[in-house]
Design a protein around this motif. Sequence first.
Motif, mmCIF file in Angstrom:
data_model
loop_
_atom_site.group_PDB
_atom_site.id
_atom_site.type_symbol
_atom_site.label_atom_id
_atom_site.label_comp_id
_atom_site.label_asym_id
_atom_site.label_seq_id
_atom_site.Cartn_x
_atom_site.Cartn_y
_atom_site.Cartn_z
ATOM 1 N N GLY A 155 109.757 80.812 81.277
ATOM 2 C CA GLY A 155 110.057 82.372 80.950
ATOM 3 C C GLY A 155 109.723 82.660 82.247
ATOM 4 N N ILE A 156 109.727 84.378 81.979
ATOM 5 C CA ILE A 156 108.546 85.187 82.544
ATOM 6 C C ILE A 156 107.748 85.594 82.234
ATOM 7 C CG2 ILE A 156 108.545 87.198 84.375
ATOM 8 C CD1 ILE A 156 110.405 84.301 85.493
ATOM 9 N N ALA A 157 106.008 85.784 82.917
ATOM 10 C CA ALA A 157 105.386 86.439 82.553
ATOM 11 C C ALA A 157 105.189 87.752 83.653
ATOM 12 C CB ALA A 157 104.345 85.687 82.516
ATOM 13 N N THR A 158 105.195 88.988 83.061
ATOM 14 C CA THR A 158 104.879 90.315 83.977
ATOM 15 C C THR A 158 104.021 90.774 83.602
ATOM 16 O OG1 THR A 158 107.309 90.906 84.119
ATOM 17 C CG2 THR A 158 106.196 92.450 84.681
ATOM 18 N N ILE A 159 103.166 90.319 85.191
ATOM 19 C CA ILE A 159 101.509 90.471 85.143
ATOM 20 C C ILE A 159 100.964 92.008 85.954
ATOM 21 C CG2 ILE A 159 100.356 88.778 84.393
ATOM 22 C CD1 ILE A 159 99.667 88.831 87.357
ATOM 23 N N LYS A 167 112.128 85.288 72.698
ATOM 24 C CA LYS A 167 110.308 86.131 71.910
ATOM 25 C C LYS A 167 109.051 86.303 72.919
ATOM 26 C CE LYS A 167 108.543 82.189 69.435
ATOM 27 N NZ LYS A 167 107.697 81.702 69.732
ATOM 28 N N GLU A 168 108.865 87.267 72.607
ATOM 29 C CA GLU A 168 108.381 87.939 73.557
ATOM 30 C C GLU A 168 106.404 88.561 73.070
ATOM 31 O OE1 GLU A 168 110.051 92.028 75.479
ATOM 32 O OE2 GLU A 168 111.860 91.517 74.095
ATOM 33 N N LEU A 169 106.003 88.555 74.180
ATOM 34 C CA LEU A 169 104.405 89.251 73.454
ATOM 35 C C LEU A 169 104.306 89.555 74.565
ATOM 36 C CD1 LEU A 169 103.296 85.049 72.572
ATOM 37 C CD2 LEU A 169 103.146 86.982 71.109
ATOM 38 N N VAL A 170 102.893 90.515 74.474
ATOM 39 C CA VAL A 170 101.608 91.245 75.349
ATOM 40 C C VAL A 170 100.901 90.247 74.913
ATOM 41 C CG1 VAL A 170 101.552 93.153 75.801
ATOM 42 C CG2 VAL A 170 103.926 92.922 75.574
ATOM 43 N N LEU A 171 100.058 90.626 75.746
ATOM 44 C CA LEU A 171 98.499 90.072 76.152
ATOM 45 C C LEU A 171 97.632 90.447 76.920
ATOM 46 C CD1 LEU A 171 98.878 86.706 74.420
ATOM 47 C CD2 LEU A 171 98.305 88.178 73.119
ATOM 48 N N ILE A 192 104.765 88.579 78.476
ATOM 49 C CA ILE A 192 106.096 87.723 78.791
ATOM 50 C C ILE A 192 107.148 87.455 77.549
ATOM 51 C CG2 ILE A 192 105.802 84.957 78.215
ATOM 52 C CD1 ILE A 192 102.531 85.302 77.079
ATOM 53 N N LYS A 193 108.264 87.098 78.593
ATOM 54 C CA LYS A 193 109.205 87.185 77.780
ATOM 55 C C LYS A 193 109.929 85.630 78.179
ATOM 56 C CE LYS A 193 110.479 91.586 78.281
ATOM 57 N NZ LYS A 193 109.542 92.091 79.281
ATOM 58 N N PHE A 194 109.775 84.859 76.639
ATOM 59 C CA PHE A 194 110.396 83.089 76.620
ATOM 60 C C PHE A 194 112.156 83.264 76.964
ATOM 61 C CE2 PHE A 194 106.538 83.056 74.640
ATOM 62 C CZ PHE A 194 105.575 82.158 75.745
ATOM 63 N N TYR A 195 113.348 82.447 77.831
ATOM 64 C CA TYR A 195 113.971 82.669 77.809
ATOM 65 C C TYR A 195 114.831 81.199 77.808
ATOM 66 C CZ TYR A 195 113.671 87.006 80.163
ATOM 67 O OH TYR A 195 113.984 88.111 80.212
ATOM 68 N N GLU A 196 113.831 80.398 77.110
ATOM 69 C CA GLU A 196 114.319 78.900 76.189
ATOM 70 C C GLU A 196 113.007 79.320 75.222
ATOM 71 O OE1 GLU A 196 114.724 75.906 78.757
ATOM 72 O OE2 GLU A 196 115.787 76.698 80.445
ATOM 73 N N CYS A 197 113.021 78.772 74.320
ATOM 74 C CA CYS A 197 112.624 78.379 72.851
ATOM 75 C C CYS A 197 113.335 76.950 72.094
ATOM 76 C CB CYS A 197 112.387 79.394 72.278
ATOM 77 S SG CYS A 197 112.099 80.922 72.996
ATOM 78 N N TRP A 198 112.021 76.596 72.075
ATOM 79 C CA TRP A 198 112.421 75.327 70.933
ATOM 80 C C TRP A 198 112.001 75.231 69.523
ATOM 81 C CZ3 TRP A 198 114.890 70.392 73.577
ATOM 82 C CH2 TRP A 198 114.953 70.945 74.525
ATOM 83 N N VAL A 202 106.528 81.128 83.932
ATOM 84 C CA VAL A 202 105.729 80.307 82.729
ATOM 85 C C VAL A 202 106.725 78.783 82.255
ATOM 86 C CG1 VAL A 202 106.065 80.075 79.610
ATOM 87 C CG2 VAL A 202 106.237 82.458 80.906
ATOM 88 N N VAL A 203 106.088 78.300 82.534
ATOM 89 C CA VAL A 203 106.726 76.481 82.494
ATOM 90 C C VAL A 203 106.086 75.492 81.344
ATOM 91 C CG1 VAL A 203 106.522 76.519 85.060
ATOM 92 C CG2 VAL A 203 104.111 75.729 83.874
ATOM 93 N N GLY A 204 106.152 76.270 80.476
ATOM 94 C CA GLY A 204 106.051 74.980 79.437
ATOM 95 C C GLY A 204 104.677 75.793 78.659
ATOM 96 N N GLY A 205 104.671 74.786 77.355
ATOM 97 C CA GLY A 205 103.501 75.147 76.400
ATOM 98 C C GLY A 205 103.845 74.245 75.188
ATOM 99 N N THR A 206 103.137 74.345 74.326
ATOM 100 C CA THR A 206 102.893 73.491 73.189
ATOM 101 C C THR A 206 102.587 74.289 72.016
ATOM 102 O OG1 THR A 206 99.938 73.164 73.284
ATOM 103 C CG2 THR A 206 101.411 72.126 74.515
ATOM 104 N N GLY A 207 102.642 73.272 70.914
ATOM 105 C CA GLY A 207 102.700 74.280 69.014
ATOM 106 C C GLY A 207 103.217 74.959 69.102
#
Length: 183
Positions: free
Chosen positions: A156-160, A31-35, A177-183, A144-149
């Motif tokens: 993953g990794i966030a390139t800022i 999954k990827e996002l740009v914010l 943001i590039k997620f390499y582990e998605c549940w 990126v060390v985790g999340g909720t929802g």
Amino acid sequence: MRASYILFCFFMFLASSSAHPGNKKQYKPCKELVLYFHDVIYNGKNAANATAAIVAAPEGANLTILASHFHFGNIAVFDDPITLDNNFHSPPVGRAQGMYIYDTKNTFTSWLGFSFALNSTDHHGTINFIGADPIMVKTRDISVVGGTGDFFMHRGIATIATDAFEGEVYFRLRVDIKFYECW
């Protein structure tokens, strides 16, 4: 003879291991996002629109002006708007909440610990970030060390990249943001 056989097996193991350059696995993001997040630091005159404040400073410094020597020793907390584009006035899709600590005496760098709390029609949940931010480098990677929802246990990794800054009052970061582990 036995020692040479063990040595032969050991080298065969090394040659076939995943650490061998010929066996390098390429990972693709799940999954990827740009914010973008927009930080307006309180300077004693902008209380109405400030989204960050200095909460600790070197001895003798004040809490409305960043320390002069690479801001070393300043700690700021923030509650910044997150947008889908780089326009400060775009509707926010969430808040960036956390802190940055200016931690180096010889260059502009900070340590970041923060979360994106997203609450939009597309995304709901948090994304947690942590890492060093060598500010003078064009793009920097933080973990990126985790999340909720929608981002439950994502990693993953966030390139800022600093997308804009206005003196020591405003800066905008582009977060890829590039997620390499998605549940």
